[in-house]
Design an enzyme around this catalytic site. Sequence first.
Site, PDB file in Angstrom:
ATOM      1  N   ALA A   1     -20.404   9.369  13.490  1.00 33.60           N
ATOM      2  CA  ALA A   1     -19.911  10.233  14.565  1.00 33.60           C
ATOM      3  C   ALA A   1     -20.524  11.621  14.450  1.00 33.60           C
ATOM      4  O   ALA A   1     -20.882  12.254  15.453  1.00 33.60           O
ATOM      5  CB  ALA A   1     -18.388  10.318  14.509  1.00 33.60           C
TER       6      ALA A   1
ATOM      7  N   SER B   1      -9.162  10.608  16.840  1.00 34.21           N
ATOM      8  CA  SER B   1      -8.946   9.937  15.565  1.00 34.21           C
ATOM      9  C   SER B   1      -7.475   9.571  15.488  1.00 34.21           C
ATOM     10  O   SER B   1      -6.631  10.199  16.137  1.00 34.21           O
ATOM     11  CB  SER B   1      -9.323  10.856  14.399  1.00 34.21           C
ATOM     12  OG  SER B   1      -8.932  10.292  13.156  1.00 34.21           O
ATOM     13  N   ARG B   2      -7.175   8.543  14.710  1.00 33.36           N
ATOM     14  CA  ARG B   2      -5.766   8.223  14.472  1.00 33.36           C
ATOM     15  C   ARG B   2      -5.115   9.277  13.584  1.00 33.36           C
ATOM     16  O   ARG B   2      -3.903   9.325  13.452  1.00 33.36           O
ATOM     17  CB  ARG B   2      -5.655   6.827  13.859  1.00 33.36           C
ATOM     18  CG  ARG B   2      -6.028   5.720  14.839  1.00 33.36           C
ATOM     19  CD  ARG B   2      -6.025   4.358  14.200  1.00 33.36           C
ATOM     20  NE  ARG B   2      -7.028   4.237  13.151  1.00 33.36           N
ATOM     21  CZ  ARG B   2      -7.290   3.106  12.500  1.00 33.36           C
ATOM     22  NH1 ARG B   2      -6.621   2.012  12.792  1.00 33.36           N
ATOM     23  NH2 ARG B   2      -8.214   3.079  11.567  1.00 33.36           N
TER      24      ARG B   2
ATOM     25  N   TYR C   1      -6.817   7.119  20.062  1.00 36.01           N
ATOM     26  CA  TYR C   1      -7.935   6.695  20.893  1.00 36.01           C
ATOM     27  C   TYR C   1      -7.487   6.550  22.346  1.00 36.01           C
ATOM     28  O   TYR C   1      -8.229   6.873  23.279  1.00 36.01           O
ATOM     29  CB  TYR C   1      -8.508   5.368  20.387  1.00 36.01           C
ATOM     30  CG  TYR C   1      -9.008   5.415  18.958  1.00 36.01           C
ATOM     31  CD1 TYR C   1      -9.677   6.525  18.469  1.00 36.01           C
ATOM     32  CD2 TYR C   1      -8.808   4.333  18.095  1.00 36.01           C
ATOM     33  CE1 TYR C   1     -10.140   6.568  17.154  1.00 36.01           C
ATOM     34  CE2 TYR C   1      -9.263   4.366  16.786  1.00 36.01           C
ATOM     35  CZ  TYR C   1      -9.926   5.483  16.323  1.00 36.01           C
ATOM     36  OH  TYR C   1     -10.386   5.529  15.037  1.00 36.01           O
TER      37      TYR C   1
ATOM     38  N   HIS D   1     -14.581  -2.421  16.633  1.00 33.30           N
ATOM     39  CA  HIS D   1     -15.409  -2.294  17.834  1.00 33.30           C
ATOM     40  C   HIS D   1     -14.907  -3.151  18.991  1.00 33.30           C
ATOM     41  O   HIS D   1     -14.853  -2.697  20.140  1.00 33.30           O
ATOM     42  CB  HIS D   1     -16.859  -2.661  17.516  1.00 33.30           C
ATOM     43  CG  HIS D   1     -17.555  -1.667  16.658  1.00 33.30           C
ATOM     44  ND1 HIS D   1     -18.892  -1.781  16.303  1.00 33.30           N
ATOM     45  CD2 HIS D   1     -17.128  -0.532  16.060  1.00 33.30           C
ATOM     46  CE1 HIS D   1     -19.234  -0.769  15.534  1.00 33.30           C
ATOM     47  NE2 HIS D   1     -18.177   0.000  15.366  1.00 33.30           N
TER      48      HIS D   1
ATOM     49  N   LYS E   1     -23.722   0.020  16.393  1.00 33.84           N
ATOM     50  CA  LYS E   1     -24.049  -1.326  15.940  1.00 33.84           C
ATOM     51  C   LYS E   1     -23.313  -1.613  14.627  1.00 33.84           C
ATOM     52  O   LYS E   1     -22.975  -0.688  13.882  1.00 33.84           O
ATOM     53  CB  LYS E   1     -25.571  -1.491  15.796  1.00 33.84           C
ATOM     54  CG  LYS E   1     -26.266  -0.447  14.912  1.00 33.84           C
ATOM     55  CD  LYS E   1     -26.154  -0.798  13.454  1.00 33.84           C
ATOM     56  CE  LYS E   1     -26.557   0.337  12.558  1.00 33.84           C
ATOM     57  NZ  LYS E   1     -26.000   0.172  11.195  1.00 33.84           N
TER      58      LYS E   1
END
Length: 326
Positions: A16, A36-37, A58, A79, A97
């Site tokens: 990030a 972020s959590r 999120y 993801h 990815k």
Amino acid sequence: MQSRLRWGILGTGGIARQLAQALAELDDALLYGVASRDATKAAAFAGEFGAPIHYGSYAALLADPQIDVVYIATPHAQHHALLLDCITAGKPVLCEKPFTLNARQGAEAIALARARGVFVMEAMWTRFIPAIVAAQDLVAAGEIGRLQGLQADFGFCQPFDAQHRTFNQALGGGALLDIGIYPLALAQLFLGPISAISAQAELGQSGVDEQTSFSLRHRDGGISQGLCSLRSRTPWEATLMGERGTLRLHSPMFKPERLTVHNEQGSREIAVPHLGNGYRYEVEEVNRCLRAGLRESPRMPLDDTLAALAAMDEIRRQIGVRYPGE
């Protein structure tokens, strides 16, 4: 559409940070928010990179109408669910990815994106690095003749830590998904669709692959070999082999700045530098596609993403690596 596309980032880890740095280099992109959590981490990240908004979940970022496009920078295992959430919210997505843990998850996300008409792209940034594009041009120009093979490696020694995502099965750990995807992606890019796979690996105490090698046969001709390792530092290079010569992608092969062509005329080195940390080019592609009204990138099509996931599924089947829930 805004003159500057407003980006939101899900996650505050190392990857990030790389993208946040890239966004700061561009005139048509703005880091608008980060989620972020852990609200404290989100606030610290936003402060460091100048994002005006931060979110403690999120879902809060996805609900913000000011966000034009989202980058998923969470661990692999998250993801799939986040892709579905982003697409359902109508947010264009650049997903780090590997796109998902497996082809089944990838197919579900891609089908939803296509049904909803939402732009989605895997963040295979290597495809957009100037030296990789230049290497494709050299091959297309016949500098080494018809391409027959490729060898690529990516490995480093990482001490075992059961809590680290790289060694954690529940987070999609292992060398293949984390770094083996780079040699695989290069083989796919230069030699095309894969028709046969042979793989072997050494698994670690947590059940993930710590060293994996694979050989691929390609549908339109040619054979490629890839190696990834969490146990040894490899050269980080790739060599393309043609009927008339070779083309070397110097270290690091996932973002090289030098190429060497060796053919009947001799050897020559070509400098192809990239700007910043190299992540800006995938952002530029996303921005270009969104401004053009595209739903997929022609440079990184979703069919290629799905094919790579299917190949990694087969490699994991052969080496005996399964993730929780599979």
